[in-house]
Design an enzyme around this catalytic site. Structure first.
Site, short mmCIF file in Angstrom:
data_model
loop_
_atom_site.label_atom_id
_atom_site.label_comp_id
_atom_site.label_asym_id
_atom_site.label_seq_id
_atom_site.Cartn_x
_atom_site.Cartn_y
_atom_site.Cartn_z
CG PHE A 1 8.53 -5.86 0.56
CD1 PHE A 1 9.26 -6.92 0.02
CD2 PHE A 1 9.18 -4.66 0.82
CE1 PHE A 1 10.62 -6.78 -0.23
CE2 PHE A 1 10.53 -4.52 0.57
CZ PHE A 1 11.26 -5.59 0.05
CE1 TYR B 1 4.56 5.41 6.03
CE2 TYR B 1 6.57 6.40 5.17
CZ TYR B 1 5.91 5.32 5.70
OH TYR B 1 6.57 4.13 5.91
N1 NAD Z 1 9.63 -0.95 2.24
C1 NAD Z 1 10.37 0.02 2.73
O1 NAD Z 1 11.40 0.40 2.15
C2 NAD Z 1 10.00 0.71 4.02
C3 NAD Z 1 10.71 1.87 4.36
C4 NAD Z 1 10.40 2.50 5.55
C5 NAD Z 1 9.43 1.97 6.39
N2 NAD Z 1 8.75 0.85 6.03
C6 NAD Z 1 7.75 0.34 6.98
O2 NAD Z 1 7.86 -1.08 7.02
C7 NAD Z 1 6.57 -1.66 7.25
C8 NAD Z 1 6.30 -2.70 6.18
O3 NAD Z 1 6.29 -2.08 4.90
P1 NAD Z 1 6.30 -2.89 3.53
O4 NAD Z 1 7.24 -2.23 2.63
O5 NAD Z 1 6.43 -4.33 3.81
O6 NAD Z 1 4.83 -2.54 2.99
P2 NAD Z 1 3.56 -3.46 2.67
O7 NAD Z 1 2.49 -2.56 2.16
O8 NAD Z 1 3.98 -4.59 1.80
O9 NAD Z 1 3.21 -4.01 4.12
C9 NAD Z 1 2.26 -3.42 4.96
C10 NAD Z 1 1.27 -4.52 5.32
O10 NAD Z 1 0.35 -4.02 6.27
C11 NAD Z 1 -0.95 -4.50 5.92
N3 NAD Z 1 -1.92 -3.59 6.55
C12 NAD Z 1 -2.19 -2.29 6.23
N4 NAD Z 1 -3.12 -1.79 7.06
C13 NAD Z 1 -3.44 -2.80 7.93
C14 NAD Z 1 -4.35 -2.90 9.02
N5 NAD Z 1 -5.13 -1.87 9.38
N6 NAD Z 1 -4.40 -4.07 9.69
C15 NAD Z 1 -3.64 -5.13 9.34
N7 NAD Z 1 -2.77 -5.09 8.30
C16 NAD Z 1 -2.69 -3.94 7.59
C17 NAD Z 1 -0.96 -4.52 4.41
O11 NAD Z 1 -1.96 -5.36 3.85
C18 NAD Z 1 0.45 -5.01 4.12
O12 NAD Z 1 0.50 -6.43 4.08
C19 NAD Z 1 5.59 -0.50 7.28
O13 NAD Z 1 5.35 -0.14 8.62
C20 NAD Z 1 6.32 0.62 6.57
O14 NAD Z 1 5.88 1.89 7.00
C21 NAD Z 1 9.00 0.21 4.84
#
Ligand code: NAD
Length: 326
Positions: free
Chosen positions: A11, A149
């Protein structure tokens, strides 16, 4: 610049890749597609400055080859979502620590800048608002999986700070509830995407508990701008809150989404125990203090919640129409 984005098909990652390409950078998107979607990246462009690599951040050999060629790594790959945290703690712990260790170790060897994605969950159930970057972490007992987490991300942050002391240029961004196009509810239950999808289908909007929980929802474009700003040299060795400063309750959000999507969905209440099992704990409120980001990164979120929700609702409408959302 040559830039590696891990989790680039996710995302936030896909929006980050899109912006970096617009800025003229060369980008490698590394993703294992566990929750990411190739469709998000192919939506962006067929750009000859963009390479998509299907692989994992746990593959050190692959990572080394990529990091050697880069000046910056944005490390977003992660295993997240409350449901995962409660149902699959091992996957969450390993998925968030192993890859980060690899990235930091290799980036240190090759002196490559890292921007690490952390989370507002770091502050746990601290009730002193707003959260400053030096606010305390207040967490429940380790026997409650809910906190694994936040704990894994905290270990990642400790690793970042430890490597910073060894000379690695690394900065940390702590996201507060990002939302927007390409967030899909089936993956890990982002509340905005869950509500919008239900509202557009005139299905019940399910509120977990009483809906009094307070959050600051941040349009993904604003999260991305803060992330890119953290490339700044002055950000090295530091963490930054990246989010909107405008709080809203979950019940308020449900009403807003229902109104903006002209939906007749009922609002229903589901106890935490039914949604996530017995013993589930949540934080009552999360509000960032972003003055440090304003000062050092010149970070300023600009998209209002109404504006961001309208953009998101339009996107979900198109996805549903084209049968792209499960
Ligand atoms: N969306 C939010 O509100 C939010 C809030 C706090 C932190 N985050 C952090 O932001 C980052 C992105 O989150 P997001 O919301 O886009 O989630 P998301 O799940 O859409 O993105 C995570 C991506 O990492 C990939 N992934 C997972 N394990 C992997 C691996 N071993 N190797 C390669 N790719 C891998 C997944 O396929 C996915 O595309 C993350 O680190 C998350 O912890 C997001």
């Amino acid at each position: 610049m040559n830039i590696l984005v891990t989790g680039g098909a996710g995302f936030i990652g896909s929006h980050l890749v899109e912006k970096l390409l617009k800025m003229g950078h060369f980008v490698w998107s590394l993703d294992d597609m566990s929750t990411g979607r190739m469709q998000f990246l192919s939506e962006i462009t067929e750009n000859n400055r963009h390479s998509i690599i299907h692989g994992s951040v746990t593959d050190k050999y692959l990572l080394r080859g990529l990091i050697e060629r880069c000046e910056v790594v944005f490390h977003l790959a992660a295993v997240l979502g409350v449901k995962n945290t409660v149902e699959n703690p091992l996957k969450v712990i390993e998925g968030n620590i192993d890859g980060t260790r690899n990235i930091l170790e290799l980036a240190h060897q090759h002196h490559v800048k890292v921007v690490f994605s952390s989370t507002s969950e770091i502050y746990g159930r601290n009730t002193k608002l707003p959260f400053r970057e030096d606010s305390e972490r207040v967490l429940g007992a380790p026997s409650i999986h809910r906190w694994c987490y936040a704990t894994a991300k905290a270990i990642d942050e400790h690793l970042c700070f430890a490597y910073a002391e060894k000379g690695l240029p690394v900065s940390i961004v702590r996201y507060f509830n990002a939302y927007g196009p390409r967030q899909t509810s089936s993956q890990y239950g982002g509340v905005v995407s869950r509500f919008i999808k239900a509202a557009l289908l005139n299905q019940p909007l399910e509120i977990h508990s009483d809906g009094s929980q307070v959050r600051c929802f941040t349009f993904v474009g604003d999260s991305v701008d803060g992330t890119i700003a953290a490339m700044n040299e002055q950000a090295n060795g530091q963490a930054f809150n990246i989010g909107s400063e405008h709080p809203i309750t979950i019940l308020g959000l449900a009403h807003k989404i229902r109104e903006l999507s002209a939906s007749s969905s009922p609002i229903v209440y589901v106890p935490y125990s039914k949604a996530y099992g017995a013993g589930y704990e949540d934080m009552p409120a999360r509000v960032p203090d972003i003055s440090k980001g304003r000062r050092i990164l010149h970070y300023e979120p600009v998209v209002s919640l109404d504006e961001g929700l309208k953009i998101s609702i339009d996107w979900y409408k198109h996805q549903l129409k084209d049968g792209r959302l499960s």
